[in-house]
Design an enzyme around this catalytic site. Structure first.
Site, mmCIF file in Angstrom:
data_model
loop_
_atom_site.group_PDB
_atom_site.id
_atom_site.type_symbol
_atom_site.label_atom_id
_atom_site.label_comp_id
_atom_site.label_asym_id
_atom_site.label_seq_id
_atom_site.Cartn_x
_atom_site.Cartn_y
_atom_site.Cartn_z
ATOM 1 N N HIS A 150 0.786 -1.166 0.035
ATOM 2 C CA HIS A 150 0.027 0.000 -0.182
ATOM 3 C C HIS A 150 0.853 1.080 -0.029
ATOM 4 O O HIS A 150 2.060 1.163 0.051
ATOM 5 C CB HIS A 150 -0.854 -0.070 1.304
ATOM 6 N N HIS A 206 -5.873 -2.119 4.472
ATOM 7 C CA HIS A 206 -5.831 -0.695 3.501
ATOM 8 C C HIS A 206 -5.029 -0.970 2.304
ATOM 9 O O HIS A 206 -3.825 -2.010 2.266
ATOM 10 C CB HIS A 206 -5.431 0.456 4.276
ATOM 11 N N HIS A 220 4.812 7.402 2.693
ATOM 12 C CA HIS A 220 5.385 6.192 2.518
ATOM 13 C C HIS A 220 5.036 5.166 1.538
ATOM 14 O O HIS A 220 3.679 5.321 1.068
ATOM 15 C CB HIS A 220 5.393 5.493 3.900
ATOM 16 N N HIS A 252 1.012 -1.151 14.710
ATOM 17 C CA HIS A 252 0.046 -0.060 14.643
ATOM 18 C C HIS A 252 -1.282 -0.596 15.164
ATOM 19 O O HIS A 252 -1.841 -1.847 15.048
ATOM 20 C CB HIS A 252 -0.384 -0.125 13.186
ATOM 21 N N TYR A 261 9.512 1.972 9.874
ATOM 22 C CA TYR A 261 9.512 2.802 8.965
ATOM 23 C C TYR A 261 10.905 3.375 8.731
ATOM 24 O O TYR A 261 11.703 3.241 10.092
ATOM 25 C CB TYR A 261 8.694 4.272 9.414
ATOM 26 N N GLU A 271 8.096 1.427 4.324
ATOM 27 C CA GLU A 271 7.535 0.683 5.440
ATOM 28 C C GLU A 271 7.762 -0.757 5.016
ATOM 29 O O GLU A 271 7.421 -1.103 4.080
ATOM 30 C CB GLU A 271 6.161 0.939 5.755
#
Lengths: 314, 111
Positions: A150, A206, A220, A252, A261, A271
């Site tokens: 993503h 996501h 990112h 997260h 990161y 990431e």
């Protein structure tokens, strides 16, 4: 029907040799092509299409565009019409205009980011093949990421001026491209300012995210790893190669993914993201994070801003 | 044999630290625990570590033209993550996007 998944991202790099040493040696992507303009194309071992990352030599960092793959060629016409009817200009691109791809459409999100949709891309196959495959290939370098997972785009947000490109993008993605909202951050005195959203078309939380900031940019691009142990090994790889790490391994709250990161040699944030989080479905009720808990959402263990998460991006 | 090192001074915070000729100034600063210049991507891309070199000579690597113009670079305005010292250096913070963001951030906890 419609958008299947993220297809590729084209980013600018300041030094191609350094960028290749990073994306091949640290991430473990494989170089699959180089065009006459000097752009280099790479893929993860678990991806079957020819590339998911295009590196373009430039005098600045950041994203040129982001592309999503649709299921059927006719989706390009149907989605193109919806985007035009929404009031956004759409360019029709002939076969080959997006390298190694069939015809495509190109437009800008309300935030200004350029997006491409295509239905067909040259196929190379996974590194392990399709007949009685091994679970992973020999000879992987670095973190050995599976695929481009993503991207998070920074979008202009200035509530006092009535500017909220996060909310505009979210509405556009829902109404024109049938993306679903998995999670959002609501802030402000009345808790009604949509400051960040996570949206999906696959069954993961996501496929794209939008976060508010002073100017648009690339926050990112994320690559997929199996699990925590793969994330921790990736951190060792980064330390060994003296990669600039922004946030060491952490979970997260939002999406439940585990993460690192770090920056590529041109300052584009990467990431490594592990875990599928949870099953995301169109009828799943979206999750909301409130202002006082948003940092637990972003970095669950510490609950505090870490690194330069919201202030540094390209 | 240890590499030749120089003293880097940040005027704004009056911090001084040693930095080898083969070491990037921002990397030396954060490694030794100083904070006078904002530390960002360390790749010349994000622009938050923008400084002016008021005294001394240095080698500069490629940096984003979105944050440092050719004219600025000629005027010794650079990103601290892209320079290595050839003599003692005195720096002052210029800011750029970092300052803009710092001013706007935390309005609602996030932006």
């Amino acid at each position: 029907m419609g958008v299947m998944r993220i297809g590729h991202i084209n980013i600018r790099v300041l030094d191609m040799d350094a960028a290749l040493a990073h994306y091949e040696g640290v991430l473990g992507l494989t170089r699959t092509a180089k065009d006459d303009a000097g752009n280099v194309y790479l893929k993860g071992w678990d991806e079957w299409d020819k590339y998911s990352l295009i590196l373009t030599q430039s005098d600045k960092a950041g994203m040129i565009n982001i592309a999503y793959k649709v299921e059927n060629d006719a989706d390009l016409d149907a989605l193109g019409k919806r985007i035009r009817d929404y009031g956004i200009t759409v360019d029709d691109l002939p076969e080959g205009a997006v390298p190694f791809c069939g015809r495509a459409i190109r437009f800008n999100l309300p935030s200004g980011h350029e997006m491409v949709l295509y239905a067909q891309k040259e196929m190379l196959g996974k590194a392990v093949g399709v007949t009685n495959p091994e679970p992973w290939p020999d000879g992987l370098k670095g973190a050995g990421v599976h695929w481009l997972d993503h991207a998070l785009l920074m979008c202009e947000l200035d509530p006092e001026k009535g500017i909220n490109k996060v909310a505009e993008n979210t509405t556009f993605m829902r109404e024109c491209l049938d993306f679903y909202l998995s999670e959002q951050v609501l802030v402000g005195p009345d808790g009604d300012i949509q400051a960040a959203t996570w949206m999906f078309r696959t069954s993961t939380p996501h496929d794209i995210a939008f976060v508010g900031g002073p100017v648009m940019g690339l926050h990112h691009l994320a690559f997929y790893l199996d699990d925590w142990s793969a994330v921790l090994k990736a951190a060792d790889v980064m330390a060994k190669r003296q990669v600039k790490v922004d946030v060491t391994p952490q979970r997260h709250g939002i999406t439940r993914g585990s993460t690192i990161y770090f920056f590529d040699p041109s300052g584009n944030r990467n990431e490594t993201f592990a875990g599928l989080g949870y099953l995301a479905q169109p009828d799943m009720p979206p999750i909301t994070w409130t202002e006082e808990n948003l940092w637990r959402g972003i970095f669950y263990h510490t609950g505090e801003e870490a690194g330069k998460f919201t202030t540094v991006y390209t | 044999m240890s590499e030749r090192a120089h003293t880097v001074t940040i005027t704004d915070t009056d911090e001084s630290f040693r930095c080898g000729e083969g070491t990037v100034v921002l990397k030396a600063m954060v490694t030794l625990g100083y904070r006078g210049v904002t530390s960002g991507c360390h790749g010349g891309g994000c622009g938050v570590c923008k400084v002016r070199v008021d005294e001394g000579s240095y080698d500069a690597a490629v940096m984003s033209r979105a944050h440092v113009s050719e004219a600025e670079e000629r005027d010794r305005v650079v990103l601290a993550c892209r320079i290595k010292p050839r003599s003692d250096l005195r720096l002052s913070v210029v800011g750029g996007i970092g300052k803009v963001i710092a001013r706007q951030q935390k309005k609602f906890g996030l932006v």
